[in-house]
Design an enzyme around this catalytic site. Sequence first.
Site, short mmCIF file in Angstrom:
data_model
loop_
_atom_site.label_atom_id
_atom_site.label_comp_id
_atom_site.label_asym_id
_atom_site.label_seq_id
_atom_site.Cartn_x
_atom_site.Cartn_y
_atom_site.Cartn_z
N GLY A 1 -37.14 52.12 4.14
CA GLY A 1 -36.34 51.76 5.29
C GLY A 1 -35.96 52.90 6.21
O GLY A 1 -35.66 52.67 7.39
N ASP A 2 -35.96 54.13 5.71
CA ASP A 2 -35.61 55.30 6.53
C ASP A 2 -36.49 56.48 6.14
O ASP A 2 -36.04 57.62 6.08
CB ASP A 2 -34.13 55.64 6.34
CG ASP A 2 -33.59 56.57 7.43
OD1 ASP A 2 -34.16 56.57 8.54
OD2 ASP A 2 -32.62 57.30 7.17
N TYR A 3 -37.75 56.19 5.90
CA TYR A 3 -38.66 57.17 5.30
C TYR A 3 -39.17 58.15 6.35
O TYR A 3 -39.67 57.76 7.40
CB TYR A 3 -39.84 56.45 4.65
CG TYR A 3 -40.67 57.31 3.75
CD1 TYR A 3 -40.22 57.63 2.48
CD2 TYR A 3 -41.90 57.81 4.16
CE1 TYR A 3 -40.98 58.42 1.62
CE2 TYR A 3 -42.67 58.59 3.31
CZ TYR A 3 -42.20 58.90 2.05
OH TYR A 3 -42.96 59.68 1.21
#
Length: 296
Positions: free
Chosen positions: A199-201
């Site tokens: 999700g926030d890679y």
Amino acid sequence: MGHADDRLGPPARLMRAAGATGGARQWLARLPMTAQEYLDRWELTPERVQTPGGRSSMAVLVHQADGTPAVLKLALPDGRAAAELTALEHWNGLGAVRVLRAEPEAGALLLERLHGDVSLRSLPEQKALLEASATLQRLWVAPPPSALPSVADRTAAQADGLRASAWAAETAGPLVAEALELRDALAPGPGEPAVLLHGDYRQGKVLAGDRTPWLAISPRPLVGERAYDLAWLVRDRADTLLASPGAAAILRRRIAKLADSLEVERERLRGWALFRAVEAGVRERSEPLLEFAALL
């Protein structure tokens, strides 16, 4: 229990980012005492607060009672820690940091210690992309039974924020319109099985470890298609990219390489990269992010 250690104050970045609302200000004011409470209860010896740190949590480098190094992470009690715990426990150390103890309702996680000053950003760009792709593939597994938001749910709320932003309409109206059109076309998904997403890679969220070379940290997990999770890898090192001649061509090659190596559709990856860059650019009022989005 004694008074909080003076060294347990929140970093400046966290103060700036989280200090805008009344509830967050109260949490920040109490954060040194909260940290001291967990140090006492979990028998931890502090080294120092990690700086510059994150924008929604504070990390304290600690040692456990047996001398093992660890990290005490204290996050805003807004539900994100519970979602993070769900994902990290589901991965169980495969490609991601391990959880040692947790009280997610209070935003407290005790994590294995990684090398916080060595992320994939320390590698040459092509090597970093290879390692980032390999690590991400380990994270893309069937979702856990616990409910997590979907890509469609999260981006619907973000799209509402874009539509409501007068600054967005004034600053980048055509780009925002394109981003919203792309989101509406992409959100139903491509028909492939949905997987657990970080999700926030990005490169900065993958740190060097001891039990395996690279491990992901700080997920904002959700469930959906893999192309969404690649969007920030497209954006990584954007400052260097924007200063390069032929930036648009370099960006097209990056998208093609990531999409082909991880078997996602190039246009879906481009679309999610554009939407996420526009959404973040508007939310942060960042003209460089909008400039990057325009290249897409």
